[in-house]
Scaffold this active site. Structure first.
Site, PDB file in Angstrom:
ATOM      1  NE  ARG A 192      -8.734  -5.505   0.931  1.00 35.70           N
ATOM      2  CZ  ARG A 192      -7.846  -6.276   1.561  1.00 35.70           C
ATOM      3  NH1 ARG A 192      -8.196  -6.949   2.642  1.00 35.70           N
ATOM      4  NH2 ARG A 192      -6.618  -6.377   1.096  1.00 35.70           N
ATOM      5  CG  HIS A 195      -6.033  -5.202   4.695  1.00 32.19           C
ATOM      6  ND1 HIS A 195      -7.182  -4.455   4.774  1.00 32.19           N
ATOM      7  CD2 HIS A 195      -5.208  -4.506   3.863  1.00 32.19           C
ATOM      8  CE1 HIS A 195      -7.070  -3.365   4.026  1.00 32.19           C
ATOM      9  NE2 HIS A 195      -5.872  -3.370   3.465  1.00 32.19           N
ATOM     10  CG  HIS A 197      -1.017  -3.277   2.645  1.00 34.93           C
ATOM     11  ND1 HIS A 197      -0.620  -1.974   2.754  1.00 34.93           N
ATOM     12  CD2 HIS A 197      -2.381  -3.260   2.660  1.00 34.93           C
ATOM     13  CE1 HIS A 197      -1.696  -1.197   2.817  1.00 34.93           C
ATOM     14  NE2 HIS A 197      -2.773  -1.944   2.772  1.00 34.93           N
ATOM     15  CD  GLU A 201      -4.793   1.199   1.726  1.00 35.67           C
ATOM     16  OE1 GLU A 201      -4.455   0.004   1.697  1.00 35.67           O
ATOM     17  OE2 GLU A 201      -5.811   1.599   2.315  1.00 35.67           O
ATOM     18  CG  HIS A 240      -5.791  -0.366   6.870  1.00 37.83           C
ATOM     19  ND1 HIS A 240      -4.450  -0.683   6.839  1.00 37.83           N
ATOM     20  CD2 HIS A 240      -6.226  -0.487   5.593  1.00 37.83           C
ATOM     21  CE1 HIS A 240      -4.097  -0.982   5.598  1.00 37.83           C
ATOM     22  NE2 HIS A 240      -5.156  -0.899   4.816  1.00 37.83           N
ATOM     23  CD  GLU A 262      -6.557  -4.870  -2.251  1.00 38.15           C
ATOM     24  OE1 GLU A 262      -5.691  -4.032  -1.939  1.00 38.15           O
ATOM     25  OE2 GLU A 262      -7.446  -5.251  -1.467  1.00 38.15           O
TER      26      GLU A 262
HETATM   27 MN    MN Z   1      -5.001  -1.584   2.718  1.00 33.13          MN
END
Ligand code: MN
Ligand code: MN
Length: 503
Positions: A192, A195, A197, A201, A240, A262
């Site tokens: 993943r 990124h 946000h 989380e 992360h 997401e």
């Molecule tokens: Mn995340």
């Protein structure tokens, strides 16, 4: 008019033949475009369909002298439908109805309800018997509390077979305003993308293992490997990365924003693609040619090269060092022993042992067949829950006088607003495993049974009329679970009235 054509036209008017049989097909044409003073108007489409080709004849308008046939044809009569065990019992018992053994379940309970002539898809009714044939105690309307993650649209990664992600937010479950969830799959070695946000989380590993990395605002760095049953937490804004190890992985993300998406996170690739290359060059003090191999689009979920087995090789630190263990972004929850009680077991995680996740409290609960997570509510937090295994039902009671019962199976999300009472009853033949997530520093609830046990007896008797024998037996300590009879319809043929908890 020749006789045959005359006859055909008469049939069309009488509605016995489709008009298209005799008349030209409809055509779309555009009106002439005019340019009025002060502006241009768009052409106005007009539909020219000969009368009778898209509509029925005027003669179909009902009137007393022209009665239609009222029987025969597509009848509403339903015959030959077997009722399941418990379906004829008093509706207020609210017994769990297992429709899996019948072909055409019917929304009937006790003396309530009526057959369903359709249209319908029986598989929905079999998965949601308490929605289809509700308990007689259900009342009014409660906001939708269930979302099957299996109905969420999947977003594939950019790499070949690299993975996917699907989500539940207020777009799927409008009442879930405080939390949103994501189910994500990464192939072996897939990432993943790096990124960050605006939401906090919290995550539970479902399968496999991953390597995580992050840095915080102090320049402290973090790296760890975790496996199924472990938890991580990344605060809002902390960048992360997540990389699957050799067996790949699947994990569940919970965000503290109900409308979190997401698919709307800040991405390392996009940040580089959306800034002037001269600025990138200046910022990293490197020739502009260093950016020749930037990907042309975001990567999101993509294939990677295998992470080195020795995690220390990837541990990079500044003078600030690594994130101290008290602030760790992971907790190896899989290694915590569950607290066993009659009917199942419970594991808690909150700031008591995992202080980084400042406003997340969770319980992982296992419920044996017939048993249930006891009736309770949470003081100020909504509850986001997820079913990892088994089948269960929940009745949500909302003030002052509404309640609806919802059925859940593995992969379903549940959402219960703060202070609404709920229980989670195992309705299947295997253990239920489910996750209960709250937005508060320490896990807590009010147990209905404990509340009654610790309230002056006179008050309880005056209010609810419960007998002393019932009140004498109430434990003063919270039990979390209550044991029960795995035969969920035993009460239907049990004159003693104790068939729900005694077998
Ligand atoms: Mn995340
Ligand atoms: Mn709860």
């Amino acid at each position: 008019m020749p006789e045959l054509a005359h006859l055909l036209a008469a049939f069309v008017v009488a509605g016995l033949l489709p008009a298209a049989f005799a008349l030209p097909t409809p055509q779309m044409s555009y009106g002439e475009q005019s340019v009025p003073e002060g502006g241009v108007t768009s052409p106005v489409p007009t539909v020219t369909a000969p009368t009778g080709s898209l509509y029925g004849p005027d003669s179909l308008r009902g009137e007393i002298v022209q009665p239609s046939p009222i029987s025969g044809g597509d009848s509403a009569i339903v015959s030959d439908y077997p009722l399941v065990s418990g379906q004829e019992a008093d509706a207020d018992l609210g017994l769990f109805l297992d429709f899996n053994g019948v072909e055409n379940p019917q929304p009937i309970r006790g003396t309530l309800g009526q057959t369903d002539p359709g249209p319908q898809t029986y598989e929905y009714q079999k998965l949601n018997p308490d929605t289809f044939a509700p308990s007689g105690t259900d009342s009014g309307s409660v906001p939708q509390a269930k979302w099957p993650m299996g109905l969420s649209h999947n977003k594939f990664g950019s790499g070949k077979t690299s993975g996917w992600a699907r989500q539940q937010n207020t777009g799927q479950l409008p009442s879930a305003t405080a939390m949103a969830g994501v189910d994500m799959r990464l192939a072996p070695h897939a990432y993943r993308e790096l990124h960050w946000h605006t939401a906090n989380e919290w995550a539970l590993m479902l399968k496999g293992s991953v390597r995580l990395s992050a840095i915080n605002e102090k320049g402290e760095s973090f790296i760890d490997d975790i496996s199924a049953g472990d938890v991580w937490y990344f605060p809002a804004g902390v960048p992360h990365s997540i990389q699957a190890l050799e067996e790949g992985c699947e994990f569940l993300l919970v965000f503290d924003q109900g409308d979190f998406t997401e698919y709307g996170t800040f991405l390392a690739t996009e940040m580089f693609l959306r800034n002037p290359k001269s600025v990138l060059s200046k910022n990293l003090q490197t020739p502009v040619s260093a950016f020749d191999n930037l990907p042309s689009d975001q990567l999101y979920i993509f294939d990677g090269t295998p992470a080195p087995a020795n995690i220390s090789e990837q541990n990079i630190t500044s003078s600030a060092g690594i994130i101290p263990q008290k602030d760790s972004y992971t907790y190896h929850w899989s290694q915590q022993q569950p607290y066993t009680v009659p009917g199942g077991s419970v594991k808690l995680i909150d700031t008591t042992t995992f202080p980084a996740a400042a406003n997340f409290a969770a319980a992982l609960v296992t419920i044996e067949p017939g048993a249930m997570r006891e009736m309770h509510w949470h003081l100020t937090s909504d509850e986001w829950n997820f079913f990892l295994q088994g089948s269960a039902r929940i009745t949500v009671y909302a003030a002052p006088s509404s309640s609806n019962t919802f059925d859940f199976t593995a992969g379903d999300v549940g959402y219960i607003p703060a202070s609404n009472t709920h229980y989670i009853e195992n309705t299947g033949t295997e253990d239920v495993v489910f996750l209960e997530v709250l937005q508060q520093p320490v896990f807590s609830d009010i147990s209905v049974a404990q509340w009654l046990a610790l309230t002056p007896r006179q008050v309880i008797k005056d209010t609810l009329g419960l007998p002393d024998s019932t009140l004498d037996a109430l434990p003063k300590e919270k039990t979390y679970l209550k044991t029960g009879n795995a035969n969920l319809t035993a009460l239907a043929s049990d004159p003693s009235g104790s068939g729900a908890y005694q077998s």
